[in-house]
Design a protein around this motif. Sequence first.
Motif, PDB file in Angstrom:
ATOM      1  N   THR A 156      88.151  49.152 103.758  1.00 32.59           N
ATOM      2  CA  THR A 156      88.157  48.684 102.371  1.00 32.59           C
ATOM      3  C   THR A 156      87.122  47.570 102.190  1.00 32.59           C
ATOM      4  O   THR A 156      86.319  47.601 101.248  1.00 32.59           O
ATOM      5  CB  THR A 156      89.553  48.176 101.958  1.00 32.59           C
ATOM      6  OG1 THR A 156      90.504  49.233 102.111  1.00 32.59           O
ATOM      7  CG2 THR A 156      89.562  47.676 100.528  1.00 32.59           C
ATOM      8  N   LEU A 157      87.146  46.601 103.090  1.00 33.74           N
ATOM      9  CA  LEU A 157      86.165  45.511 103.023  1.00 33.74           C
ATOM     10  C   LEU A 157      84.743  46.046 103.144  1.00 33.74           C
ATOM     11  O   LEU A 157      83.841  45.641 102.389  1.00 33.74           O
ATOM     12  CB  LEU A 157      86.447  44.486 104.117  1.00 33.74           C
ATOM     13  CG  LEU A 157      87.734  43.681 103.961  1.00 33.74           C
ATOM     14  CD1 LEU A 157      87.990  42.827 105.195  1.00 33.74           C
ATOM     15  CD2 LEU A 157      87.684  42.827 102.702  1.00 33.74           C
ATOM     16  N   TRP A 158      84.526  46.953 104.080  1.00 34.30           N
ATOM     17  CA  TRP A 158      83.208  47.563 104.294  1.00 34.30           C
ATOM     18  C   TRP A 158      82.739  48.267 103.017  1.00 34.30           C
ATOM     19  O   TRP A 158      81.592  48.143 102.600  1.00 34.30           O
ATOM     20  CB  TRP A 158      83.297  48.516 105.476  1.00 34.30           C
ATOM     21  CG  TRP A 158      82.033  49.156 105.938  1.00 34.30           C
ATOM     22  CD1 TRP A 158      80.751  48.864 105.558  1.00 34.30           C
ATOM     23  CD2 TRP A 158      81.923  50.209 106.878  1.00 34.30           C
ATOM     24  NE1 TRP A 158      79.861  49.684 106.213  1.00 34.30           N
ATOM     25  CE2 TRP A 158      80.557  50.515 107.032  1.00 34.30           C
ATOM     26  CE3 TRP A 158      82.857  50.937 107.620  1.00 34.30           C
ATOM     27  CZ2 TRP A 158      80.098  51.511 107.890  1.00 34.30           C
ATOM     28  CZ3 TRP A 158      82.411  51.920 108.472  1.00 34.30           C
ATOM     29  CH2 TRP A 158      81.037  52.209 108.611  1.00 34.30           C
ATOM     30  N   THR A 159      83.645  48.994 102.380  1.00 37.40           N
ATOM     31  CA  THR A 159      83.321  49.733 101.166  1.00 37.40           C
ATOM     32  C   THR A 159      82.993  48.784 100.017  1.00 37.40           C
ATOM     33  O   THR A 159      81.991  48.965  99.306  1.00 37.40           O
ATOM     34  CB  THR A 159      84.492  50.661 100.777  1.00 37.40           C
ATOM     35  OG1 THR A 159      84.743  51.555 101.870  1.00 37.40           O
ATOM     36  CG2 THR A 159      84.204  51.444  99.516  1.00 37.40           C
ATOM     37  N   VAL A 160      83.818  47.758  99.830  1.00 38.49           N
ATOM     38  CA  VAL A 160      83.583  46.806  98.748  1.00 38.49           C
ATOM     39  C   VAL A 160      82.269  46.063  98.970  1.00 38.49           C
ATOM     40  O   VAL A 160      81.471  45.900  98.035  1.00 38.49           O
ATOM     41  CB  VAL A 160      84.775  45.825  98.609  1.00 38.49           C
ATOM     42  CG1 VAL A 160      84.438  44.671  97.675  1.00 38.49           C
ATOM     43  CG2 VAL A 160      86.010  46.566  98.117  1.00 38.49           C
ATOM     44  N   LEU A 161      82.024  45.631 100.198  1.00 40.01           N
ATOM     45  CA  LEU A 161      80.766  44.943 100.496  1.00 40.01           C
ATOM     46  C   LEU A 161      79.569  45.869 100.270  1.00 40.01           C
ATOM     47  O   LEU A 161      78.524  45.432  99.774  1.00 40.01           O
ATOM     48  CB  LEU A 161      80.770  44.397 101.923  1.00 40.01           C
ATOM     49  CG  LEU A 161      81.726  43.233 102.169  1.00 40.01           C
ATOM     50  CD1 LEU A 161      81.771  42.875 103.649  1.00 40.01           C
ATOM     51  CD2 LEU A 161      81.346  42.028 101.322  1.00 40.01           C
ATOM     52  N   SER A 162      79.715  47.127 100.610  1.00 41.69           N
ATOM     53  CA  SER A 162      78.641  48.099 100.371  1.00 41.69           C
ATOM     54  C   SER A 162      78.389  48.280  98.881  1.00 41.69           C
ATOM     55  O   SER A 162      77.239  48.358  98.435  1.00 41.69           O
ATOM     56  CB  SER A 162      78.972  49.445 101.004  1.00 41.69           C
ATOM     57  OG  SER A 162      78.995  49.327 102.410  1.00 41.69           O
ATOM     58  N   LEU A 163      79.452  48.342  98.097  1.00 41.36           N
ATOM     59  CA  LEU A 163      79.299  48.466  96.647  1.00 41.36           C
ATOM     60  C   LEU A 163      78.596  47.248  96.063  1.00 41.36           C
ATOM     61  O   LEU A 163      77.722  47.376  95.202  1.00 41.36           O
ATOM     62  CB  LEU A 163      80.664  48.663  95.977  1.00 41.36           C
ATOM     63  CG  LEU A 163      81.285  50.042  96.141  1.00 41.36           C
ATOM     64  CD1 LEU A 163      82.726  50.027  95.647  1.00 41.36           C
ATOM     65  CD2 LEU A 163      80.479  51.092  95.404  1.00 41.36           C
ATOM     66  N   VAL A 164      78.979  46.073  96.528  1.00 41.02           N
ATOM     67  CA  VAL A 164      78.341  44.846  96.038  1.00 41.02           C
ATOM     68  C   VAL A 164      76.865  44.833  96.429  1.00 41.02           C
ATOM     69  O   VAL A 164      76.001  44.503  95.618  1.00 41.02           O
ATOM     70  CB  VAL A 164      79.077  43.599  96.583  1.00 41.02           C
ATOM     71  CG1 VAL A 164      78.276  42.324  96.329  1.00 41.02           C
ATOM     72  CG2 VAL A 164      80.467  43.501  95.978  1.00 41.02           C
ATOM     73  N   ALA A 165      76.578  45.209  97.668  1.00 43.08           N
ATOM     74  CA  ALA A 165      75.181  45.222  98.144  1.00 43.08           C
ATOM     75  C   ALA A 165      74.346  46.227  97.368  1.00 43.08           C
ATOM     76  O   ALA A 165      73.189  45.958  97.052  1.00 43.08           O
ATOM     77  CB  ALA A 165      75.145  45.529  99.636  1.00 43.08           C
ATOM     78  N   TYR A 166      74.903  47.413  97.061  1.00 36.62           N
ATOM     79  CA  TYR A 166      74.170  48.431  96.307  1.00 36.62           C
ATOM     80  C   TYR A 166      73.965  48.014  94.867  1.00 36.62           C
ATOM     81  O   TYR A 166      73.000  48.410  94.226  1.00 36.62           O
ATOM     82  CB  TYR A 166      74.884  49.782  96.343  1.00 36.62           C
ATOM     83  CG  TYR A 166      74.917  50.440  97.694  1.00 36.62           C
ATOM     84  CD1 TYR A 166      73.837  50.398  98.556  1.00 36.62           C
ATOM     85  CD2 TYR A 166      76.056  51.111  98.112  1.00 36.62           C
ATOM     86  CE1 TYR A 166      73.872  51.009  99.799  1.00 36.62           C
ATOM     87  CE2 TYR A 166      76.107  51.737  99.366  1.00 36.62           C
ATOM     88  CZ  TYR A 166      75.015  51.672 100.195  1.00 36.62           C
ATOM     89  OH  TYR A 166      75.058  52.279 101.420  1.00 36.62           O
TER      90      TYR A 166
END
Length: 168
Positions: A156-166
Amino acid sequence: MTKRGLILVGMAAGLLWSVGLLWVAARFVSLPIFTLMPTIMTAFLAPGIVMLLMVGRLAQRRFFDDTIIDGAAFAPGSAADIDQRVLGNTAEQSVLALCVWPAAAVVLADHGPGVIVVLGLNFAFARLIFWAGYHLSPPLRAFGFAASFYPTVLVTLWTVLSLVAYGQ
């Protein structure tokens, strides 16, 4: 060692397991992107089989025990009560996984299919460890709980951080 100490060791071991699991999944488990949708649709098969075993075990306990065959509550602390608690917690974690894993598989497109396959297989394995640990000694359930819960938290953290980075 105290119960809290045993639980803390189990939770820490489960966290380390989870970090290693996701690292291995992301680096070494690769599936073609065209398998994303079938993978998402079948990632929950292994967890579903474990839940099927749990439900079946509870049904078997009821069938062969005259005191609970009519749907009476399980005696507190009984094996059937433990099985019911394990099933309840497994259902809770399964709903959480259903809310997170499909999005993770899509957002983490470079790793998504492989990661979600590993998540599903690990979930089934960790839930069996949780179930056995609960029957052996309640503090021993900590590793199985952590090894099934923390991968979902971390992805979940990985996904949220990826969304923020994108998004930037």
